[in-house]
Design an enzyme around this catalytic site. Structure first.
Site, short mmCIF file in Angstrom:
data_model
loop_
_atom_site.label_atom_id
_atom_site.label_comp_id
_atom_site.label_asym_id
_atom_site.label_seq_id
_atom_site.Cartn_x
_atom_site.Cartn_y
_atom_site.Cartn_z
N TYR A 174 -5.65 -4.15 -21.94
CA TYR A 174 -5.14 -4.77 -20.71
C TYR A 174 -3.61 -4.90 -20.78
O TYR A 174 -2.90 -4.54 -19.84
CB TYR A 174 -5.80 -6.14 -20.52
CG TYR A 174 -5.43 -6.80 -19.21
CD1 TYR A 174 -6.10 -6.48 -18.03
CD2 TYR A 174 -4.40 -7.75 -19.14
CE1 TYR A 174 -5.76 -7.09 -16.82
CE2 TYR A 174 -4.07 -8.35 -17.93
CZ TYR A 174 -4.76 -8.03 -16.78
OH TYR A 174 -4.41 -8.62 -15.59
N LYS A 178 -0.84 -3.01 -18.25
CA LYS A 178 0.07 -3.73 -17.37
C LYS A 178 1.54 -3.47 -17.74
O LYS A 178 2.41 -3.45 -16.86
CB LYS A 178 -0.25 -5.23 -17.39
CG LYS A 178 -1.62 -5.56 -16.78
CD LYS A 178 -1.70 -5.11 -15.31
CE LYS A 178 -2.95 -5.60 -14.61
NZ LYS A 178 -3.00 -5.22 -13.18
N1 LIG Z 1 -6.09 -13.66 -11.99
C1 LIG Z 1 -5.15 -13.58 -12.93
O1 LIG Z 1 -4.99 -14.52 -13.73
C2 LIG Z 1 -4.28 -12.37 -13.02
C3 LIG Z 1 -3.17 -12.46 -13.87
C4 LIG Z 1 -2.32 -11.37 -13.98
C5 LIG Z 1 -2.57 -10.23 -13.27
N2 LIG Z 1 -3.67 -10.17 -12.45
C6 LIG Z 1 -3.88 -8.92 -11.73
O2 LIG Z 1 -3.97 -9.19 -10.35
C7 LIG Z 1 -4.78 -8.20 -9.74
C8 LIG Z 1 -5.83 -8.90 -8.90
O3 LIG Z 1 -6.69 -9.63 -9.74
P1 LIG Z 1 -7.48 -10.94 -9.29
O4 LIG Z 1 -7.17 -11.98 -10.25
O5 LIG Z 1 -7.26 -11.17 -7.85
O6 LIG Z 1 -8.96 -10.49 -9.61
P2 LIG Z 1 -10.19 -10.13 -8.65
O7 LIG Z 1 -11.24 -9.68 -9.57
O8 LIG Z 1 -10.46 -11.22 -7.70
O9 LIG Z 1 -9.59 -8.92 -7.79
C9 LIG Z 1 -9.54 -7.60 -8.25
C10 LIG Z 1 -10.16 -6.76 -7.16
O10 LIG Z 1 -10.02 -5.37 -7.55
C11 LIG Z 1 -11.23 -4.73 -7.21
N3 LIG Z 1 -11.39 -3.53 -8.04
C12 LIG Z 1 -11.69 -3.47 -9.36
N4 LIG Z 1 -11.77 -2.21 -9.76
C13 LIG Z 1 -11.52 -1.43 -8.67
C14 LIG Z 1 -11.46 -0.04 -8.45
N5 LIG Z 1 -11.70 0.83 -9.43
N6 LIG Z 1 -11.19 0.41 -7.20
C15 LIG Z 1 -10.95 -0.47 -6.19
N7 LIG Z 1 -11.00 -1.80 -6.34
C16 LIG Z 1 -11.27 -2.28 -7.57
C17 LIG Z 1 -12.32 -5.76 -7.47
O11 LIG Z 1 -13.51 -5.45 -6.77
C18 LIG Z 1 -11.66 -7.05 -6.99
O12 LIG Z 1 -11.94 -7.34 -5.65
C19 LIG Z 1 -5.35 -7.35 -10.86
O13 LIG Z 1 -4.60 -6.15 -10.98
C20 LIG Z 1 -5.17 -8.23 -12.07
O14 LIG Z 1 -5.08 -7.46 -13.26
C21 LIG Z 1 -4.53 -11.22 -12.30
#
Ligand SMILES: NC(=O)c1ccc[n+]([C@@H]2O[C@H](COP(=O)([O-])OP(=O)(O)OC[C@H]3O[C@@H](n4cnc5c(N)ncnc54)[C@H](O)[C@@H]3O)[C@@H](O)[C@H]2O)c1
Length: 269
Positions: A174, A178
């Site tokens: 991961y 990123k």
């Molecule tokens: N939540 C956190 O703490 C956090 C921290 C840092 C970065 N992020 C990043 O933020 C972004 C959003 O994450 P989130 O926390 O909202 O999580 P989340 O799981 O709610 O949202 C991620 C979305 O991406 C979709 N997804 C996954 N694989 C996919 C694919 N192959 N094709 C299309 N859609 C796909 C999922 O169905 C989901 O709806 C991600 O890139 C995550 O890595 C999240």
């Protein structure tokens, strides 16, 4: 000159299903008056929920809604063609789809798990931004909110992570995926500056979304990171969405190739 941001162009958000960051970004665009929005997610049911939510509060919004896998090159290209056909252009592209790892060290990580994370988080982000850039390059720029500034041909915001900047135990795939998104953002920002396109990324800390709360083991794994951050709480997806809209807006007209950390102060500690 008006001093409120406006979004006269077309917004496109990947990973926009459900209640996570992408859904919050899509809803924030609608609330900010963006009248043309395209959303996609691999989960059709959660995508439908975002569609319903936007249309219930902003029924005049023109939407393109199509489920698919952003790691699939042919889906990415056909989805973006669909957006151009129905909405005419792509101005604010937010590449948010992503997945978390299994919480294991490299020696316990399978090649399949490594490839899956990188295929979605890094390669998928690149596939989307490459196609968005191609479309942006062929469109006329839109004027800024401030007539003394240059017009904007497009703005891309990739969602990376604080874990692209700092390390965390048991997250090698991961963290690498990123860090790659941050590096990709900087390289594209250099290449497309001359075309009037800005490319930035947002690096969220621990945010309260399905990714961090879907099971207790994951939430427990993240608790030390919440305690290290001076603000000592999870962020809200809406707090990330506001920073994304800023970077897409012409208020950010001189912000280029930046990795904007939204983490309650985690990385300064
Ligand atoms: N939540 C956190 O703490 C956090 C921290 C840092 C970065 N992020 C990043 O933020 C972004 C959003 O994450 P989130 O926390 O909202 O999580 P989340 O799981 O709610 O949202 C991620 C979305 O991406 C979709 N997804 C996954 N694989 C996919 C694919 N192959 N094709 C299309 N859609 C796909 C999922 O169905 C989901 O709806 C991600 O890139 C995550 O890595 C999240």
């Amino acid at each position: 000159m008006t001093y409120t941001w406006s979004f006269p162009g077309v917004a496109l958000i990947t990973g926009a299903g459900g209640t996570g960051i992408g859904a919050a970004v899509a809803k924030a665009f609608a609330a900010a008056g963006c009248g043309r929005i395209a959303i996609t997610d691999i989960n059709p049911d959660s995508l439908q929920k975002t569609k319903d939510s936007i249309l219930s509060s902003h029924p005049a919004t023109r939407l393109v809604v199509e489920a698919g896998n952003i790691a699939d090159e042919s889906f990415v290209e056909s989805f973006m063609d669909h957006v151009i056909r129905d909405l005419g252009r792509i101005d604010y592209a937010v590449n948010c789809a992503g997945v978390l790892g299994d919480g294991v060290r490299s020696t316990e990580t399978t090649t399949e798990a490594f490839d899956r994370i990188n295929n979605i988080n890094y390669r998928g982000c690149w596939l989307c931004s490459r196609t968005e850039l191609k479309h942006m390059l062929s469109q006329e720029p839109l004027p800024s909110h401030d007539p003394s500034r240059l017009p904007q041909r497009g703005a891309i915001v990739n969602i990376a992570s604080q874990l692209g900047i700092v390390g965390r135990p048991s997250a090698p795939s991961y963290c690498g995926s990123k860090a790659a998104v941050i590096a990709l953002t900087r390289s594209d920002a250099i290449d497309y500056s001359k075309d009037g396109i800005r490319v930035n990324c947002v690096c969220p800390g621990v945010i309260e979304t399905p990714m961090t709360t879907y099971n207790q083991e994951v939430t427990d794994r993240l608790r030390p990171a919440i305690e290290i951050a001076p603000m000592k709480r999870m962020g809200k997806p809406e707090e990330v969405a506001d920073t994304v809209l800023f970077l897409c807006s012409t208020f950010a007209s001189f912000v280029q190739g930046h990795a904007l950390v939204v983490d309650g102060g985690y990385i300064i500690n």
